[in-house]
Design an enzyme around this catalytic site. Structure first.
Site, PDB file in Angstrom:
ATOM      1  N   HIS A 192       2.820  -2.049  -2.525  1.00 41.28           N
ATOM      2  CA  HIS A 192       1.692  -1.551  -1.740  1.00 41.28           C
ATOM      3  C   HIS A 192       0.755  -0.808  -2.694  1.00 41.28           C
ATOM      4  O   HIS A 192       1.208  -0.252  -3.695  1.00 41.28           O
ATOM      5  CB  HIS A 192       2.249  -0.590  -0.679  1.00 41.28           C
ATOM      6  CG  HIS A 192       1.253  -0.084   0.298  1.00 41.28           C
ATOM      7  ND1 HIS A 192       0.385   0.937   0.009  1.00 41.28           N
ATOM      8  CD2 HIS A 192       0.987  -0.439   1.584  1.00 41.28           C
ATOM      9  CE1 HIS A 192      -0.367   1.200   1.068  1.00 41.28           C
ATOM     10  NE2 HIS A 192      -0.025   0.372   2.043  1.00 41.28           N
ATOM     11  N   ASP A 211      10.104   3.336  -3.223  1.00 41.53           N
ATOM     12  CA  ASP A 211       9.174   3.494  -2.118  1.00 41.53           C
ATOM     13  C   ASP A 211       9.892   2.971  -0.872  1.00 41.53           C
ATOM     14  O   ASP A 211      10.007   1.769  -0.670  1.00 41.53           O
ATOM     15  CB  ASP A 211       7.901   2.695  -2.428  1.00 41.53           C
ATOM     16  CG  ASP A 211       6.949   2.638  -1.241  1.00 41.53           C
ATOM     17  OD1 ASP A 211       7.325   3.130  -0.154  1.00 41.53           O
ATOM     18  OD2 ASP A 211       5.842   2.095  -1.405  1.00 41.53           O
ATOM     19  N   GLN A 226       9.060   1.166   4.075  1.00 40.75           N
ATOM     20  CA  GLN A 226       9.419   0.092   5.014  1.00 40.75           C
ATOM     21  C   GLN A 226      10.927  -0.078   5.158  1.00 40.75           C
ATOM     22  O   GLN A 226      11.380  -0.948   5.889  1.00 40.75           O
ATOM     23  CB  GLN A 226       8.802  -1.245   4.561  1.00 40.75           C
ATOM     24  CG  GLN A 226       7.288  -1.239   4.479  1.00 40.75           C
ATOM     25  CD  GLN A 226       6.612  -1.207   5.845  1.00 40.75           C
ATOM     26  OE1 GLN A 226       7.243  -1.464   6.887  1.00 40.75           O
ATOM     27  NE2 GLN A 226       5.328  -0.899   5.877  1.00 40.75           N
ATOM     28  N   LYS A 249       6.254   5.703  10.288  1.00 43.13           N
ATOM     29  CA  LYS A 249       6.775   4.339  10.383  1.00 43.13           C
ATOM     30  C   LYS A 249       8.199   4.336  10.937  1.00 43.13           C
ATOM     31  O   LYS A 249       8.828   3.312  11.065  1.00 43.13           O
ATOM     32  CB  LYS A 249       6.755   3.664   9.008  1.00 43.13           C
ATOM     33  CG  LYS A 249       5.343   3.448   8.463  1.00 43.13           C
ATOM     34  CD  LYS A 249       5.404   2.668   7.176  1.00 43.13           C
ATOM     35  CE  LYS A 249       4.149   2.807   6.339  1.00 43.13           C
ATOM     36  NZ  LYS A 249       2.997   2.121   6.885  1.00 43.13           N
ATOM     37  N   CYS A 303      -2.897  -4.045   1.986  1.00 44.81           N
ATOM     38  CA  CYS A 303      -2.866  -3.106   0.847  1.00 44.81           C
ATOM     39  C   CYS A 303      -1.937  -3.620  -0.243  1.00 44.81           C
ATOM     40  O   CYS A 303      -1.177  -2.853  -0.848  1.00 44.81           O
ATOM     41  CB  CYS A 303      -2.430  -1.708   1.280  1.00 44.81           C
ATOM     42  SG  CYS A 303      -3.514  -0.973   2.477  1.00 44.81           S
TER      43      CYS A 303
HETATM   44  N1  7TS Z   1       4.420   1.936   0.686  1.00 47.12           N
HETATM   45  C1  7TS Z   1       4.683   0.923   1.514  1.00 47.12           C
HETATM   46  C2  7TS Z   1       5.768  -0.060   1.171  1.00 47.12           C
HETATM   47  C3  7TS Z   1       3.974   0.824   2.716  1.00 47.12           C
HETATM   48  O1  7TS Z   1       4.263  -0.170   3.553  1.00 47.12           O
HETATM   49  C4  7TS Z   1       2.979   1.776   3.023  1.00 47.12           C
HETATM   50  C5  7TS Z   1       2.137   1.665   4.256  1.00 47.12           C
HETATM   51  C6  7TS Z   1       2.756   2.826   2.118  1.00 47.12           C
HETATM   52  C7  7TS Z   1       3.486   2.870   0.958  1.00 47.12           C
HETATM   53  C8  7TS Z   1       1.795   3.914   2.414  1.00 47.12           C
HETATM   54  O2  7TS Z   1       2.258   4.676   3.466  1.00 47.12           O
HETATM   55  P1  7TS Z   1       1.368   5.824   4.113  1.00 47.12           P
HETATM   56  O3  7TS Z   1       2.162   6.312   5.253  1.00 47.12           O
HETATM   57  O4  7TS Z   1       1.128   6.845   3.066  1.00 47.12           O
HETATM   58  O5  7TS Z   1       0.086   5.158   4.525  1.00 47.12           O
HETATM   59  N2  7TS Z   1       2.009   0.357   4.720  1.00 47.12           N
HETATM   60  C9  7TS Z   1       1.117  -0.080   5.641  1.00 47.12           C
HETATM   61  C10 7TS Z   1       1.096  -1.382   6.066  1.00 47.12           C
HETATM   62  O6  7TS Z   1       1.843  -2.254   5.642  1.00 47.12           O
HETATM   63  N3  7TS Z   1       0.145  -1.543   6.983  1.00 47.12           N
HETATM   64  O7  7TS Z   1      -0.459  -0.365   7.186  1.00 47.12           O
HETATM   65  C11 7TS Z   1       0.156   0.550   6.353  1.00 47.12           C
END
Ligand code: 7TS
Length: 416
Positions: free
Chosen positions: A126, A203, A206, A229, A369
């Site tokens: 990401h 990370d 997910q 999430k 992303c």
């Molecule tokens: N890393 C991964 C693997 C992610 O899926 C996401 C967000 C992030 C980092 C960033 O997370 P945040 O909470 O700081 O935004 N992924 C997604 C997505 O897949 N669609 O919208 C956000």
């Protein structure tokens, strides 16, 4: 629990999520966009209302009843999160999300990186796990290296063996891909990083909603994730670090709370983990986060993995019957979480998302992303269905029905 019991058990979960009771465009809402953010159970929503109606006040400072209650509840969550991932309380830093956690790491480890060093990530990251490292490389003269993927979207361990070497200082990898759903062979990668004395970062954005995480067993230096999430509120993230690794990390946010003493020209800092938490934290949401963790544990992480595994197997079988459809990522359900990226020939993913929305089905379309990953597959965008614990076999059936008639809807121009 056998399969039938599991299905009945999870069917009942839907009623815990008030947002799912609504209709969208006249249809029961089918929410397949959990990878972006998951919905919240009533217990999480109630906790937010309770905080603001009963004991809203700042933490770590007030010597009065409300502040003491808020501080006690807030700090209790640190211990709860630690237990949830098998870490220690002083190894949990609250951030506002995975993105901020990764920025704290890239900024806070920059003094450990110099020109000629290498940072290793993978082709499926990401942007949150790419851009902070690019910036670190720009500032230090280090090089960013990529672990390449196999054709079916898993980390290529041959490539990992090549790019992780004695120049490597940091290895930062997604535990589960937000696009392909791949559950990565992170233990192999962590071992490689250790062999060369590099920091290992996972990370887990997910992964955490789908499986039991044990940071001791993983033996990584850092593990980061977002509450939103995992059925928790937005604006809360976690940066777990082994205590000895947190000792190597420098704070990147400065101000109140993170200090011990401030003089005219310089300051001394608070102890770990507080020195990484400058300013007023997201109190209400951290407290509500505990309710989400309780919800996940009461449901049972093993049950969730098993149930979502069943949905994954069913989804893969059904989607293989849709004509002109390309599915990205591992074919073997054992190698993936319930996240599915696909394209139907001739229909742009944004149009596909609009077609599904007509039937009350929410997916995500676009580059997710993960533009380097899109480039890897030679596409600019995909459709992505990402499932959670409240999704059902019946919802997958309805979704597949729409996919099967998508081309004729599209050709008629009947999208909106
Ligand atoms: N890393 C991964 C693997 C992610 O899926 C996401 C967000 C992030 C980092 C960033 O997370 P945040 O909470 O700081 O935004 N992924 C997604 C997505 O897949 N669609 O919208 C956000």
């Amino acid at each position: 629990m056998d399969e039938n019991k599991l299905i009945t058990f999870f069917k009942k979960k839907r009623k815990d999520f008030p947002i799912l009771k609504q209709k969208v465009k006249g249809h029961d809402l089918i929410y397949f966009d959990n990878g972006a953010t998951s919905q919240k159970p009533q217990v999480v929503i109630d906790s937010l209302v309770e905080y603001y109606t009963k004991y809203n006040s700042n933490v770590h400072r007030g010597i009065h009843t409300l502040s003491e209650e808020a501080t006690l509840k807030f700090e209790a969550v640190r211990g709860r999160v630690a237990k949830f991932i098998s870490g220690n309380e002083d190894e949990i830093v609250f951030t506002n999300g995975t993105t901020q956690s990764l920025n704290f790491l890239a900024g806070g480890l920059s003094h450990k990186v110099t020109k000629g060093d290498e940072i290793v990530i993978s082709r499926m990251e990401h942007h949150a796990n790419i851009v902070p490292w690019q910036e670190l490389c720009k500032r230090t003269g280090a090089k960013l290296k990529y672990i390449e993927l196999t054709d079916d979207g898993r980390l290529d361990l041959k490539s990992a063996n090549k790019v992780i070497n004695d120049k490597t200082r940091i290895v930062s990898i997604a535990h589960v891909s937000n696009v392909l759903g791949t559950v990565n062979q992170v233990k192999d990668i962590i071992k490689l990083a250790k062999k060369f004395g590099a920091y290992s970062i996972l990370d887990g954005a997910q992964a955490v909603p789908h499986m039991k995480i044990n940071v001791r067993d993983l033996d990584c230096d850092f593990y980061v994730f977002s509450a939103h999430k995992m059925y928790g509120p937005t604006g809360v993230g976690v940066l777990y670090g082994k205590y000895s690794s947190l000792e190597d990390l420098e704070p990147v946010n400065f101000g109140g709370s993170m200090i011990y003493e401030v003089f005219g020209e310089e300051s001394t800092y608070n102890k770990i983990p507080f020195k990484f938490e400058a300013g007023t934290p997201n109190i209400a949401d951290v407290i509500a986060f505990e309710k989400a963790i309780n919800y996940l544990e009461e449901t049972g992480l093993d049950n969730i993995t098993k149930y979502e595994g069943l949905l994954t197997k069913y989804f893969l079988e059904k989607i293989s019957q849709v004509e002109d459809l390309t599915l990205y990522g591992p074919k073997n359900p054992k190698d993936r979480a319930a996240v599915f990226s696909f394209n139907i020939e001739g229909i742009h993913s944004h149009d596909m998302s609009s077609i599904l929305d007509k039937f009350g089905i929410a997916i995500r379309a676009g580059h997710h992303c993960a533009m380097p990953l899109m480039a890897n597959y030679n596409v600019s965008a995909t459709c992505r269905a990402s499932l959670g614990l409240y999704n059902t076999i019946e919802e997958i059936d309805k979704f597949i029905e729409v996919l099967k008639k998508a081309k004729s809807i599209y050709e008629k121009g009947d999208i909106f």
